[in-house]
Design a protein around this motif. Structure first.
Motif, mmCIF file in Angstrom:
data_model
loop_
_atom_site.group_PDB
_atom_site.id
_atom_site.type_symbol
_atom_site.label_atom_id
_atom_site.label_comp_id
_atom_site.label_asym_id
_atom_site.label_seq_id
_atom_site.Cartn_x
_atom_site.Cartn_y
_atom_site.Cartn_z
ATOM 1 N N THR A 41 0.830 -1.199 0.000
ATOM 2 C CA THR A 41 0.000 0.000 0.000
ATOM 3 C C THR A 41 0.866 1.251 0.000
ATOM 4 O O THR A 41 1.824 1.365 0.769
ATOM 5 N N VAL A 42 0.529 2.193 -0.871
ATOM 6 C CA VAL A 42 1.244 3.466 -0.941
ATOM 7 C C VAL A 42 0.728 4.377 0.161
ATOM 8 O O VAL A 42 -0.484 4.496 0.368
ATOM 9 N N GLY A 43 1.652 4.993 0.898
ATOM 10 C CA GLY A 43 1.250 5.906 1.958
ATOM 11 C C GLY A 43 2.377 6.238 2.903
ATOM 12 O O GLY A 43 3.553 6.035 2.596
ATOM 13 N N VAL A 44 1.994 6.735 4.063
ATOM 14 C CA VAL A 44 2.928 7.198 5.088
ATOM 15 C C VAL A 44 2.802 6.299 6.309
ATOM 16 O O VAL A 44 1.690 6.022 6.769
ATOM 17 N N TYR A 45 3.936 5.862 6.820
ATOM 18 C CA TYR A 45 3.972 5.063 8.051
ATOM 19 C C TYR A 45 4.244 6.006 9.219
ATOM 20 O O TYR A 45 5.224 6.751 9.212
ATOM 21 N N ARG A 46 3.368 5.945 10.214
ATOM 22 C CA ARG A 46 3.448 6.825 11.373
ATOM 23 C C ARG A 46 3.708 6.020 12.640
ATOM 24 O O ARG A 46 3.404 4.832 12.707
ATOM 25 N N CYS A 47 4.227 6.697 13.653
ATOM 26 C CA CYS A 47 4.434 6.083 14.961
ATOM 27 C C CYS A 47 3.067 5.762 15.569
ATOM 28 O O CYS A 47 2.196 6.637 15.646
ATOM 29 N N ARG A 48 2.884 4.530 15.981
ATOM 30 C CA ARG A 48 1.608 4.118 16.575
ATOM 31 C C ARG A 48 1.373 4.826 17.913
ATOM 32 O O ARG A 48 0.236 5.045 18.316
ATOM 33 N N ALA A 49 2.422 5.214 18.596
ATOM 34 C CA ALA A 49 2.273 5.844 19.903
ATOM 35 C C ALA A 49 1.922 7.327 19.820
ATOM 36 O O ALA A 49 1.119 7.806 20.609
ATOM 37 N N SER A 126 4.646 -1.150 15.873
ATOM 38 C CA SER A 126 5.042 0.209 16.245
ATOM 39 C C SER A 126 4.605 1.240 15.201
ATOM 40 O O SER A 126 4.863 2.428 15.371
ATOM 41 N N LEU A 127 3.920 0.789 14.152
ATOM 42 C CA LEU A 127 3.531 1.672 13.050
ATOM 43 C C LEU A 127 2.027 1.666 12.809
ATOM 44 O O LEU A 127 1.337 0.709 13.144
ATOM 45 N N THR A 128 1.553 2.732 12.177
ATOM 46 C CA THR A 128 0.243 2.752 11.529
ATOM 47 C C THR A 128 0.502 3.228 10.105
ATOM 48 O O THR A 128 1.432 4.000 9.861
ATOM 49 N N LEU A 129 -0.295 2.772 9.171
ATOM 50 C CA LEU A 129 -0.148 3.163 7.774
ATOM 51 C C LEU A 129 -1.302 4.061 7.383
ATOM 52 O O LEU A 129 -2.473 3.686 7.512
ATOM 53 N N GLU A 130 -0.954 5.245 6.912
ATOM 54 C CA GLU A 130 -1.937 6.192 6.403
ATOM 55 C C GLU A 130 -1.888 6.097 4.878
ATOM 56 O O GLU A 130 -0.944 6.609 4.260
ATOM 57 N N PRO A 131 -2.856 5.419 4.256
ATOM 58 C CA PRO A 131 -2.814 5.265 2.798
ATOM 59 C C PRO A 131 -2.892 6.615 2.084
ATOM 60 O O PRO A 131 -3.535 7.549 2.567
ATOM 61 N N ALA A 132 -2.206 6.680 0.949
ATOM 62 C CA ALA A 132 -2.234 7.897 0.132
ATOM 63 C C ALA A 132 -3.628 8.095 -0.457
ATOM 64 O O ALA A 132 -4.363 7.123 -0.679
ATOM 65 N N GLU A 133 -3.968 9.328 -0.719
ATOM 66 C CA GLU A 133 -5.238 9.634 -1.374
ATOM 67 C C GLU A 133 -5.197 9.099 -2.804
ATOM 68 O O GLU A 133 -4.190 9.260 -3.499
#
Length: 135
Positions: A41-49, A126-133
């Motif tokens: 999946t294309v997007g941004v990986y963010r810190c889950r915390a 430790s991550l969450t994925l924010e999918p690209a628009e």
């Protein structure tokens, strides 16, 4: 970047037991078990915390190590690298620069064939994925 500071009780209330173990106690999820190990999946990986942007999908690559692998953080200031001498070896730990959560480890110069020849081996938990628009 404003630092996120919480008590251990606050972290325990915000995170699941597995997330707390990895992010706050420096644990590791079992190899090949994480939700982002094989994702494309294309997007941004963010810190889950804390939600800080850590990695982008365009730097993710197949390292076959059992954890999501990236060749560079989203920004050089997104992560902090620390020497880790646990488990009878010397490694470089990767932590979120914003909340000091444990993410995983980085390995250098082992012939990964990436632009940086680095492998940031990061726990999915430790991550969450924010999918690209969609374009």
């Amino acid at each position: 970047m404003e630092k996120v500071r919480r008590s251990e009780d606050e972290w325990r209330a915000l995170l699941t037991p597995e997330e707390y173990h990895v992010l706050r106690e420096g644990g590791t999820e079992p190899p090949f078990s994480g939700e982002y190990n094989d994702t494309k999946t294309v997007g941004v990986y963010r810190c889950r915390a804390c939600g800080a942007e850590l990695f982008r999908s365009e730097t993710k690559f197949e390292s076959h190590c059992g954890w999501p692998s990236f060749y560079a953080p989203a920004d050089s200031d997104a992560v902090v690298l620390l020497e880790d001498r646990s488990h009878g070896m010397v490694r470089t730990e990767v932590r979120c620069a914003r909340c000091d959560s444990h993410l995983g480890h980085v390995f250098h110069g082992e012939g990964y064939g990436t632009p940086t020849d680095d492998r940031y081996c990061i726990n999915s938990v430790s991550l969450t994925l924010e999918p690209a628009e969609p374009q």
